[in-house]
Design a protein around this motif. Structure first.
Motif, PDB file in Angstrom:
ATOM      1  N   THR A 190     -15.556 -26.682 -30.258  1.00  0.00           N
ATOM      2  CA  THR A 190     -14.715 -25.804 -30.746  1.00  0.00           C
ATOM      3  C   THR A 190     -14.661 -26.006 -32.324  1.00  0.00           C
ATOM      4  O   THR A 190     -14.549 -26.994 -33.091  1.00  0.00           O
ATOM      5  CB  THR A 190     -13.340 -26.211 -30.387  1.00  0.00           C
ATOM      6  OG1 THR A 190     -13.324 -26.394 -28.973  1.00  0.00           O
ATOM      7  CG2 THR A 190     -12.242 -25.408 -30.683  1.00  0.00           C
TER       8      THR A 190
ATOM      9  N   HIS B 160      -9.634 -25.269 -32.959  1.00  0.00           N
ATOM     10  CA  HIS B 160      -8.961 -23.783 -32.951  1.00  0.00           C
ATOM     11  C   HIS B 160      -8.375 -23.286 -34.119  1.00  0.00           C
ATOM     12  O   HIS B 160      -8.553 -22.320 -34.751  1.00  0.00           O
ATOM     13  CB  HIS B 160      -8.261 -23.735 -31.979  1.00  0.00           C
ATOM     14  CG  HIS B 160      -8.869 -23.571 -30.486  1.00  0.00           C
ATOM     15  ND1 HIS B 160      -9.501 -22.257 -30.148  1.00  0.00           N
ATOM     16  CD2 HIS B 160      -9.182 -24.370 -29.415  1.00  0.00           C
ATOM     17  CE1 HIS B 160     -10.176 -22.622 -28.935  1.00  0.00           C
ATOM     18  NE2 HIS B 160      -9.854 -23.563 -28.377  1.00  0.00           N
TER      19      HIS B 160
ATOM     20  N   HIS C 159     -14.498 -21.420 -29.374  1.00  0.00           N
ATOM     21  CA  HIS C 159     -15.628 -22.393 -28.753  1.00  0.00           C
ATOM     22  C   HIS C 159     -16.858 -21.834 -29.154  1.00  0.00           C
ATOM     23  O   HIS C 159     -17.330 -20.545 -29.519  1.00  0.00           O
ATOM     24  CB  HIS C 159     -15.524 -22.407 -27.461  1.00  0.00           C
ATOM     25  CG  HIS C 159     -14.087 -22.905 -26.920  1.00  0.00           C
ATOM     26  ND1 HIS C 159     -13.864 -22.654 -25.383  1.00  0.00           N
ATOM     27  CD2 HIS C 159     -13.137 -23.418 -27.439  1.00  0.00           C
ATOM     28  CE1 HIS C 159     -12.583 -23.026 -25.268  1.00  0.00           C
ATOM     29  NE2 HIS C 159     -12.210 -23.671 -26.458  1.00  0.00           N
TER      30      HIS C 159
ATOM     31  N   ASP D  12      -9.870 -30.313 -29.509  1.00  0.00           N
ATOM     32  CA  ASP D  12     -10.110 -28.857 -29.338  1.00  0.00           C
ATOM     33  C   ASP D  12      -9.097 -27.930 -30.056  1.00  0.00           C
ATOM     34  O   ASP D  12      -9.516 -26.952 -30.779  1.00  0.00           O
ATOM     35  CB  ASP D  12      -9.706 -28.408 -27.731  1.00  0.00           C
ATOM     36  CG  ASP D  12     -10.067 -27.160 -27.607  1.00  0.00           C
ATOM     37  OD1 ASP D  12     -11.149 -26.373 -27.754  1.00  0.00           O
ATOM     38  OD2 ASP D  12      -8.855 -26.539 -26.987  1.00  0.00           O
TER      39      ASP D  12
ATOM     40  N   SER E  34     -12.544 -24.632 -21.272  1.00  0.00           N
ATOM     41  CA  SER E  34     -12.104 -25.910 -20.624  1.00  0.00           C
ATOM     42  C   SER E  34     -11.989 -25.866 -19.096  1.00  0.00           C
ATOM     43  O   SER E  34     -12.277 -26.864 -18.461  1.00  0.00           O
ATOM     44  CB  SER E  34     -10.817 -26.334 -21.386  1.00  0.00           C
ATOM     45  OG  SER E  34     -11.059 -26.718 -22.579  1.00  0.00           O
TER      46      SER E  34
ATOM     47  N   ASP F  57     -11.853 -33.021 -25.481  1.00  0.00           N
ATOM     48  CA  ASP F  57     -12.012 -31.464 -25.438  1.00  0.00           C
ATOM     49  C   ASP F  57     -12.387 -30.839 -26.938  1.00  0.00           C
ATOM     50  O   ASP F  57     -11.946 -31.329 -27.788  1.00  0.00           O
ATOM     51  CB  ASP F  57     -10.668 -31.123 -25.046  1.00  0.00           C
ATOM     52  CG  ASP F  57     -10.816 -29.727 -24.499  1.00  0.00           C
ATOM     53  OD1 ASP F  57     -11.147 -28.783 -25.098  1.00  0.00           O
ATOM     54  OD2 ASP F  57     -10.219 -29.450 -23.288  1.00  0.00           O
TER      55      ASP F  57
ATOM     56  N   HIS G  98     -17.113 -28.720 -24.225  1.00  0.00           N
ATOM     57  CA  HIS G  98     -17.588 -27.569 -25.322  1.00  0.00           C
ATOM     58  C   HIS G  98     -17.438 -28.239 -26.856  1.00  0.00           C
ATOM     59  O   HIS G  98     -16.464 -28.921 -26.872  1.00  0.00           O
ATOM     60  CB  HIS G  98     -17.135 -26.170 -24.919  1.00  0.00           C
ATOM     61  CG  HIS G  98     -15.636 -26.326 -25.005  1.00  0.00           C
ATOM     62  ND1 HIS G  98     -14.931 -26.217 -26.075  1.00  0.00           N
ATOM     63  CD2 HIS G  98     -14.799 -26.190 -23.985  1.00  0.00           C
ATOM     64  CE1 HIS G  98     -13.549 -26.356 -25.843  1.00  0.00           C
ATOM     65  NE2 HIS G  98     -13.607 -26.123 -24.552  1.00  0.00           N
TER      66      HIS G  98
END
Ligand SMILES: [Zn+2]
Length: 373
Positions: free
Chosen positions: A310, A269, A333, A265, A87, A46, A308
């Motif tokens: 991030t 972030h 993202h 992910d 996601s 992720d 994707h």
């Protein structure tokens, strides 16, 4: 507008990304694969874009498992309502073969449920499994089994896990099954009534001894979200090995297994480079476990990709091998295309540049099934 949020000079520990796998490089030249796969294992990092993979590769002198794959492609991750996906829409594209809006889980832009590859595999008598390093009802695993308008309908997503006879799932989020706000149901009791063995971190260590080959298996790794790898979470490679050994004996037809390195992910972030490398290292090790099986089995197609990117990760000037100067351009993202790595029977389908929805249609084609949408 792009702004540099954080630049951190990163010292990466020796061998941080080294797999414990026994593989020699390159593996693909030595293996004669079957004509078509019996099993598909989809590994999703992720938030893992090309810069994240590059950081994993450059953070060690040893070859990573990403470098084992003979077939590489790129997927376009655009959602139906936004160039930048999330996601939910990203996983729905890969699970169900349709573009949907951000936040939509297993539904089309009109919120109509769409059959996932996991549900189709169940109908065809295949064994199925989902493994995650966040809650099992989080967007990525949810898109393979649930159909909800919004990804944060966690309790409704948990309910959807009882509508499909999924053979195995491992992840956090126990509280959404047994301490619910929206109703009085105890989904763990209901799973047990449906012939599931349900175990959890509170009473047990994750171990194949808990499994009964004649019953479905659930293991909750946390009440809510599991720890990060940096904080000590270490179950993903073990879960991979256990899940494969379990699923390969559950159906003579074959199996479909999705496993997610979910917190890559989150490190993006929060713009945390050390955490990011730790999560990528964990994911790399998991790929090694899967490849160990797939190279011996020869009937298994392995696909590694992300949903994707991030963080808008950059590998800055002044970076050196194992001493990367990682920087982030956002805490959200981004829209960069995502690499796809494939090995095994029909891996060649995954060459080129294509939409994320084609991950679904290529897997369907590889199994030799007819696409339903
Ligand atoms: Zn995210």
């Amino acid at each position: 507008m792009v702004k540099i949020f954080a630049t951190t000079f990163l010292m990466i520990f020796l061998g941080a990304c080294t797999s414990k796998s026994s593989l020699e490089f390159p593996v693909s030249t030595k293996v004669k694969f079957a004509e078509k796969p019996k099993n598909i294992i989809l590994l999703l990092g992720d938030g893992m874009g090309l810069a994240q993979v590059t950081a994993a590769v450059y953070s060690t002198y040893k070859k990573t498992n990403f470098e084992q794959f003979p077939v590489i492609g790129f997927q376009k991750t655009i959602a139906s309502d936004n160039l930048i996906t999330d996601s939910a829409a990203g996983a729905t594209a890969m699970a169900c073969g349709i573009k949907t809006y951000r936040n939509g889980v297993g539904v089309n832009p009109d919120t109509i449920p769409q059959q996932s590859i996991l549900e189709l595999a169940e109908l065809k008598g295949f064994a199925t499994g989902l493994v995650s390093t966040v809650t099992i009802i989080h967007a990525t695993p949810a898109a393979f089994i649930a159909h909800q308008k919004y990804r944060n309908f966690y309790e409704q997503i948990a309910t959807d896990f009882l509508k499909t006879d999924i053979d195995l799932f491992i992840g956090g989020g126990k509280k959404y099954f047994d301490r619910r706000d929206s109703d009085e149901r105890n989904l763990i009791k209901e799973l047990e009534q449906k012939n599931y063995v349900v175990a959890n971190y509170f009473n047990n260590n994750l171990s194949s001894k808990l499994m009964d080959p004649n019953r479905n298996f659930v293991f909750f790794t946390a009440d809510n979200h599991p720890l990060s790898k940096t904080q000590g979470r270490d179950y993903l490679p073990k879960a991979a090995k256990m899940s494969i050994n379990f699923l390969k004996n559950r159906s003579k037809n074959g199996f479909f297994l999705m496993m997610e390195g979910s917190q890559i992910d989150w490190a993006g972030h929060s713009n945390e480079p050390i955490q990011l490398i730790d999560e990528l290292s964990d994911f790399n090790q998991t790929i090694g476990v899967v490849l160990d099986f797939a190279m011996k089995n020869q009937n298994t197609l392995v696909i590694v990709t992300g949903d994707h990117e991030t963080g808008g990760l950059a590998i800055n000037p002044d970076s050196k091998m194992k001493k990367l100067d990682l920087a982030f351009t956002t805490n959200d993202h981004t829209g960069t295309m995502i690499p796809v790595f494939a090995i095994g029977p029909k891996a060649e389908l995954f060459r080129g540049i294509y939409d994320n929805t084609e991950i679904y249609s290529k897997m369907i084609e590889a199994y030799g099934w007819n696409a339903t949408n």
